[in-house]
Design a protein around this motif. Structure first.
Motif, PDB file in Angstrom:
ATOM      1  N   PHE A  16     -15.641 -38.659 -28.820  1.00 35.98           N
ATOM      2  CA  PHE A  16     -14.304 -39.161 -28.517  1.00 35.98           C
ATOM      3  C   PHE A  16     -13.621 -38.274 -27.480  1.00 35.98           C
ATOM      4  O   PHE A  16     -12.990 -38.761 -26.541  1.00 35.98           O
ATOM      5  CB  PHE A  16     -13.452 -39.220 -29.791  1.00 35.98           C
ATOM      6  CG  PHE A  16     -13.843 -40.314 -30.732  1.00 35.98           C
ATOM      7  CD1 PHE A  16     -14.021 -41.605 -30.287  1.00 35.98           C
ATOM      8  CD2 PHE A  16     -14.032 -40.048 -32.081  1.00 35.98           C
ATOM      9  CE1 PHE A  16     -14.383 -42.622 -31.154  1.00 35.98           C
ATOM     10  CE2 PHE A  16     -14.398 -41.051 -32.963  1.00 35.98           C
ATOM     11  CZ  PHE A  16     -14.578 -42.336 -32.504  1.00 35.98           C
ATOM     12  N   ALA A  17     -13.739 -36.945 -27.646  1.00 34.47           N
ATOM     13  CA  ALA A  17     -13.104 -36.013 -26.719  1.00 34.47           C
ATOM     14  C   ALA A  17     -13.688 -36.153 -25.317  1.00 34.47           C
ATOM     15  O   ALA A  17     -12.961 -36.117 -24.315  1.00 34.47           O
ATOM     16  CB  ALA A  17     -13.270 -34.583 -27.228  1.00 34.47           C
ATOM     17  N   VAL A  18     -14.996 -36.316 -25.223  1.00 33.76           N
ATOM     18  CA  VAL A  18     -15.651 -36.502 -23.932  1.00 33.76           C
ATOM     19  C   VAL A  18     -15.103 -37.750 -23.237  1.00 33.76           C
ATOM     20  O   VAL A  18     -14.740 -37.727 -22.050  1.00 33.76           O
ATOM     21  CB  VAL A  18     -17.179 -36.621 -24.112  1.00 33.76           C
ATOM     22  CG1 VAL A  18     -17.846 -37.078 -22.820  1.00 33.76           C
ATOM     23  CG2 VAL A  18     -17.767 -35.286 -24.557  1.00 33.76           C
ATOM     24  N   LEU A  19     -15.045 -38.860 -23.973  1.00 34.82           N
ATOM     25  CA  LEU A  19     -14.577 -40.116 -23.394  1.00 34.82           C
ATOM     26  C   LEU A  19     -13.111 -40.037 -22.972  1.00 34.82           C
ATOM     27  O   LEU A  19     -12.717 -40.625 -21.955  1.00 34.82           O
ATOM     28  CB  LEU A  19     -14.787 -41.263 -24.395  1.00 34.82           C
ATOM     29  CG  LEU A  19     -16.250 -41.588 -24.728  1.00 34.82           C
ATOM     30  CD1 LEU A  19     -16.328 -42.666 -25.808  1.00 34.82           C
ATOM     31  CD2 LEU A  19     -16.989 -42.033 -23.479  1.00 34.82           C
ATOM     32  N   LEU A  20     -12.291 -39.318 -23.738  1.00 31.22           N
ATOM     33  CA  LEU A  20     -10.876 -39.170 -23.380  1.00 31.22           C
ATOM     34  C   LEU A  20     -10.714 -38.429 -22.052  1.00 31.22           C
ATOM     35  O   LEU A  20      -9.907 -38.821 -21.211  1.00 31.22           O
ATOM     36  CB  LEU A  20     -10.129 -38.430 -24.489  1.00 31.22           C
ATOM     37  CG  LEU A  20      -9.764 -39.255 -25.723  1.00 31.22           C
ATOM     38  CD1 LEU A  20      -9.271 -38.333 -26.834  1.00 31.22           C
ATOM     39  CD2 LEU A  20      -8.713 -40.294 -25.391  1.00 31.22           C
ATOM     40  N   CYS A  21     -11.471 -37.360 -21.860  1.00 33.94           N
ATOM     41  CA  CYS A  21     -11.396 -36.604 -20.607  1.00 33.94           C
ATOM     42  C   CYS A  21     -11.785 -37.487 -19.423  1.00 33.94           C
ATOM     43  O   CYS A  21     -11.126 -37.469 -18.368  1.00 33.94           O
ATOM     44  CB  CYS A  21     -12.307 -35.382 -20.669  1.00 33.94           C
ATOM     45  SG  CYS A  21     -11.775 -34.106 -21.837  1.00 33.94           S
ATOM     46  N   LEU A  22     -12.842 -38.254 -19.584  1.00 30.59           N
ATOM     47  CA  LEU A  22     -13.290 -39.135 -18.508  1.00 30.59           C
ATOM     48  C   LEU A  22     -12.295 -40.263 -18.264  1.00 30.59           C
ATOM     49  O   LEU A  22     -12.092 -40.700 -17.124  1.00 30.59           O
ATOM     50  CB  LEU A  22     -14.675 -39.700 -18.838  1.00 30.59           C
ATOM     51  CG  LEU A  22     -15.796 -38.657 -18.963  1.00 30.59           C
ATOM     52  CD1 LEU A  22     -17.103 -39.328 -19.352  1.00 30.59           C
ATOM     53  CD2 LEU A  22     -15.961 -37.868 -17.666  1.00 30.59           C
ATOM     54  N   LEU A  23     -11.625 -40.730 -19.333  1.00 33.10           N
ATOM     55  CA  LEU A  23     -10.607 -41.774 -19.186  1.00 33.10           C
ATOM     56  C   LEU A  23      -9.431 -41.280 -18.351  1.00 33.10           C
ATOM     57  O   LEU A  23      -8.943 -41.997 -17.461  1.00 33.10           O
ATOM     58  CB  LEU A  23     -10.112 -42.222 -20.563  1.00 33.10           C
ATOM     59  CG  LEU A  23      -8.898 -43.162 -20.574  1.00 33.10           C
ATOM     60  CD1 LEU A  23      -9.241 -44.493 -19.904  1.00 33.10           C
ATOM     61  CD2 LEU A  23      -8.395 -43.397 -21.995  1.00 33.10           C
ATOM     62  N   ILE A  24      -8.953 -40.067 -18.621  1.00 32.49           N
ATOM     63  CA  ILE A  24      -7.827 -39.527 -17.857  1.00 32.49           C
ATOM     64  C   ILE A  24      -8.219 -39.344 -16.392  1.00 32.49           C
ATOM     65  O   ILE A  24      -7.430 -39.632 -15.477  1.00 32.49           O
ATOM     66  CB  ILE A  24      -7.356 -38.194 -18.465  1.00 32.49           C
ATOM     67  CG1 ILE A  24      -6.847 -38.405 -19.889  1.00 32.49           C
ATOM     68  CG2 ILE A  24      -6.245 -37.577 -17.609  1.00 32.49           C
ATOM     69  CD1 ILE A  24      -5.684 -39.355 -20.012  1.00 32.49           C
ATOM     70  N   ALA A  25      -9.447 -38.871 -16.150  1.00 33.02           N
ATOM     71  CA  ALA A  25      -9.918 -38.734 -14.767  1.00 33.02           C
ATOM     72  C   ALA A  25      -9.931 -40.093 -14.069  1.00 33.02           C
ATOM     73  O   ALA A  25      -9.540 -40.214 -12.899  1.00 33.02           O
ATOM     74  CB  ALA A  25     -11.307 -38.103 -14.746  1.00 33.02           C
ATOM     75  N   PHE A  26     -10.366 -41.113 -14.776  1.00 37.70           N
ATOM     76  CA  PHE A  26     -10.387 -42.470 -14.215  1.00 37.70           C
ATOM     77  C   PHE A  26      -8.974 -42.932 -13.864  1.00 37.70           C
ATOM     78  O   PHE A  26      -8.742 -43.486 -12.776  1.00 37.70           O
ATOM     79  CB  PHE A  26     -11.037 -43.429 -15.216  1.00 37.70           C
ATOM     80  CG  PHE A  26     -10.907 -44.880 -14.850  1.00 37.70           C
ATOM     81  CD1 PHE A  26     -11.702 -45.430 -13.853  1.00 37.70           C
ATOM     82  CD2 PHE A  26      -9.981 -45.695 -15.498  1.00 37.70           C
ATOM     83  CE1 PHE A  26     -11.566 -46.773 -13.499  1.00 37.70           C
ATOM     84  CE2 PHE A  26      -9.847 -47.034 -15.153  1.00 37.70           C
ATOM     85  CZ  PHE A  26     -10.648 -47.573 -14.150  1.00 37.70           C
ATOM     86  N   LEU A  27      -8.020 -42.701 -14.768  1.00 32.70           N
ATOM     87  CA  LEU A  27      -6.640 -43.127 -14.515  1.00 32.70           C
ATOM     88  C   LEU A  27      -6.055 -42.421 -13.300  1.00 32.70           C
ATOM     89  O   LEU A  27      -5.387 -43.038 -12.464  1.00 32.70           O
ATOM     90  CB  LEU A  27      -5.777 -42.853 -15.751  1.00 32.70           C
ATOM     91  CG  LEU A  27      -6.041 -43.735 -16.967  1.00 32.70           C
ATOM     92  CD1 LEU A  27      -5.275 -43.214 -18.179  1.00 32.70           C
ATOM     93  CD2 LEU A  27      -5.660 -45.177 -16.678  1.00 32.70           C
ATOM     94  N   LEU A  28      -6.303 -41.114 -13.178  1.00 30.97           N
ATOM     95  CA  LEU A  28      -5.777 -40.369 -12.039  1.00 30.97           C
ATOM     96  C   LEU A  28      -6.401 -40.846 -10.725  1.00 30.97           C
ATOM     97  O   LEU A  28      -5.772 -40.776  -9.668  1.00 30.97           O
ATOM     98  CB  LEU A  28      -6.017 -38.874 -12.225  1.00 30.97           C
ATOM     99  CG  LEU A  28      -5.089 -38.177 -13.228  1.00 30.97           C
ATOM    100  CD1 LEU A  28      -5.541 -36.752 -13.485  1.00 30.97           C
ATOM    101  CD2 LEU A  28      -3.649 -38.186 -12.716  1.00 30.97           C
ATOM    102  N   ASN A  29      -7.633 -41.318 -10.797  1.00 30.51           N
ATOM    103  CA  ASN A  29      -8.302 -41.790  -9.588  1.00 30.51           C
ATOM    104  C   ASN A  29      -7.842 -43.174  -9.147  1.00 30.51           C
ATOM    105  O   ASN A  29      -8.185 -43.617  -8.046  1.00 30.51           O
ATOM    106  CB  ASN A  29      -9.821 -41.795  -9.800  1.00 30.51           C
ATOM    107  CG  ASN A  29     -10.455 -40.507  -9.314  1.00 30.51           C
ATOM    108  OD1 ASN A  29     -10.275 -40.123  -8.159  1.00 30.51           O
ATOM    109  ND2 ASN A  29     -11.171 -39.828 -10.185  1.00 30.51           N
ATOM    110  N   LEU A  30      -7.067 -43.841  -9.983  1.00 30.34           N
ATOM    111  CA  LEU A  30      -6.525 -45.147  -9.589  1.00 30.34           C
ATOM    112  C   LEU A  30      -5.440 -45.013  -8.529  1.00 30.34           C
ATOM    113  O   LEU A  30      -5.033 -45.992  -7.914  1.00 30.34           O
ATOM    114  CB  LEU A  30      -5.952 -45.875 -10.811  1.00 30.34           C
ATOM    115  CG  LEU A  30      -6.954 -46.335 -11.870  1.00 30.34           C
ATOM    116  CD1 LEU A  30      -6.225 -46.989 -13.035  1.00 30.34           C
ATOM    117  CD2 LEU A  30      -7.981 -47.301 -11.272  1.00 30.34           C
ATOM    118  N   GLY A  31      -4.962 -43.786  -8.336  1.00 27.78           N
ATOM    119  CA  GLY A  31      -3.848 -43.555  -7.424  1.00 27.78           C
ATOM    120  C   GLY A  31      -2.651 -43.066  -8.205  1.00 27.78           C
ATOM    121  O   GLY A  31      -2.428 -43.483  -9.343  1.00 27.78           O
ATOM    122  N   ILE A  32      -1.854 -42.215  -7.600  1.00 28.49           N
ATOM    123  CA  ILE A  32      -0.768 -41.573  -8.338  1.00 28.49           C
ATOM    124  C   ILE A  32       0.288 -42.585  -8.778  1.00 28.49           C
ATOM    125  O   ILE A  32       0.907 -42.437  -9.837  1.00 28.49           O
ATOM    126  CB  ILE A  32      -0.121 -40.451  -7.496  1.00 28.49           C
ATOM    127  CG1 ILE A  32       0.820 -39.594  -8.368  1.00 28.49           C
ATOM    128  CG2 ILE A  32       0.600 -41.018  -6.292  1.00 28.49           C
ATOM    129  CD1 ILE A  32       0.132 -38.884  -9.493  1.00 28.49           C
TER     130      ILE A  32
END
Length: 468
Positions: free
Chosen positions: A168-184
């Motif tokens: 779960f922790a791994v997926l959460l970190c990758l999810l936040i990275a994905f959101l930030l990459n959508l654009g600020i």
């Protein structure tokens, strides 16, 4: 080595970015789309999290009793001294990088390098620690629904028998990275929405809990003495920063010179009001000896027959702590971007996405790095990587604002810190005092990371610096 060579190296270590060269507008830089309240939401998102939903109960139960209220007030006043220093700099230097950039302008390249280098580890580790904490809540809620998950995916090796990875922790970190990459702009909309939910849950806790407060629970107010309240302040101090990471988004603000100082002050003020009211309700609803150190508010509401609301609070805790991950991952990627743009790290890292104008490469590297820490280190070991760098950054910013005020009193400032030099000096002294509370393992890890950084700077950063 000749004396001339030593003098040349010394000048290199102390070279500073001229204030006049710090411009607000750049043609090819980060996308400017954040308004005042979006910046404030990012700050509140970084400050309010584990402090209310977990730390308040632990400090009340084990360290301060009802005087946890004073613990948060003392920590808030001390943090405000640093926050005001950040606010003055944010109005002068609307650039990404926060403490790293401020140190570069005032104290020189070597100081800036080591603060920036340390924040790369500290912010990444905070993201990982928060992810582990959320994963624990999530696993608990799934269990409450009667879903049995395989043990191998519920925690890092060493955190329990049969555990291999905290998935779960791994997926959460990758999810936040994905959101930030959508654009600020898109990421900030998500952050603002989630922060709104979090504040709504905290207000619900305060309003409903107020009707179940019993004043006898406030006595004795100092069960651990005044010293307990002071020790509690040192503990909860780590729950009242977050504006430092938010200030790294200066280049993504529509009007950084005006909005950044206000956002820093507003975010800390809003958070402190909520912290004080929440701790009053918590210690008034339940005697401090009975408060659950891990889920204080959930246990307090369950104790007065509101178990249903306790579950809502648990969900709110998950949502609330998620915003902390967002703020600090935003912070580390912008510090890394700034260091690379300045030539201290390879320029490859500073490459922006051609459409979204975000540092995609750095964001995914941080996402994967924090995921590895969260997935394979127990929370205690991951937590030991945090804290010291942020406190050192506070010291640097508080000292630098004093130096620049006397060195360049004529420099334009949209916000002037009051009480100069007493206020920033108090911020530096309090941060240094808190550093003395850190464990020996924290100092050891800091020393190792510091030596690695010194090697990288000597072999690459010193020679490739754009100021050279």
């Amino acid at each position: 080595m000749t004396s001339e060579r030593r003098a040349t190296i010394g000048r290199g270590l102390l070279r500073r970015k001229p204030v006049e060269e710090i411009t607000e507008e750049t043609d090819e830089g980060l996308a400017r789309s954040l308004g005042l309240w979006q910046l404030t939401a990012i700050g509140v998102g970084g400050i309010i999290g584990a402090g209310i939903f977990a730390l308040a109960g632990a400090v009340a139960n084990e360290t301060a009793g009802p005087a946890v209220l004073l613990s948060f007030l003392i920590a808030g006043v001390a943090s405000a001294a640093a926050a005001l220093s950040y606010a003055e700099f944010a109005g002068m230097i609307p650039k990404a990088g926060s403490a790293y950039t401020y140190g570069y302008v005032v104290l020189g390249e070597a100081v800036a390098w080591f603060i920036g280098w340390d924040l790369l580890l500290e912010y990444t580790a905070i993201v990982a620690v928060v992810a582990i904490g959320i994963s624990g809540y999530f696993g608990f809620l799934v269990g409450e629904l009667g879903v049995a998950l395989p043990e191998w995916m519920l925690g890092a090796p060493g955190s329990g028998e049969g555990r291999v990875v905290d998935l779960f922790a791994v997926l959460l970190c990758l999810l936040i990275a994905f959101l930030l990459n959508l654009g600020i702009k898109s990421a900030a909309r998500f952050e603002t929405f989630v922060v709104g939910l979090k504040v709504a849950v905290v207000l619900l806790v305060i309003v409903v809990g107020f009707f179940h407060v019993r004043t006898e629970n406030y006595s004795p107010f100092f069960p651990f003495g005044v010293g307990g309240a002071l020790t509690g302040a040192a503990t909860v101090f780590f729950a009242v920063f977050g504006y430092d990471a938010m200030s790294t988004a200066a280049e993504e603000s529509k009007d950084a010179r005006r909005h950044m100082p206000k956002a820093i002050i507003y975010s800390l003020a809003i958070s402190m009001v909520l912290y004080v009211l929440a701790t009053l309700v918590l210690t008034g609803m339940q005697n401090y000896t009975e408060i659950d150190a891990e889920s204080g508010f959930s246990s307090a509401f369950a104790s007065v027959g509101l178990s249903g609301l306790a579950s809502v609070i648990a969900v709110g805790a998950i949502i609330g702590i998620l915003t902390v991950m967002f703020t600090f991952m935003l912070g580390v990627t912008r510090v890394w971007y700034s260091m690379s743009r300045d030539g201290l790290l390879p320029a490859w890292f500073a490459k922006l996405h051609p459409v979204r104008r975000v540092p995609s490469r750095v964001t995914w590297i941080v996402g994967v790095g924090s995921a590895l820490i969260a997935g394979f280190l127990p929370i205690r070991e991951a937590a030991e990587l945090t804290n010291i760098g942020i406190l050192l950054a506070f010291v640097v910013v508080c000292v630098a604002v004093i130096v620049l005020r006397y060195r360049r009193p004529d420099a334009p400032r949209t916000f002037r810190l009051p009480g100069m030099p007493v206020v920033p000096a108090l911020g530096a002294i309090f941060s240094l005092w808190l550093i003395t509370f850190l464990a020996a393992q924290t100092w050891l890890r800091f020393a190792v990371w510091f030596l690695i950084g010194a090697l990288v700077y000597a072999l690459y950063g010193y020679r490739r610096s754009r100021l050279r």
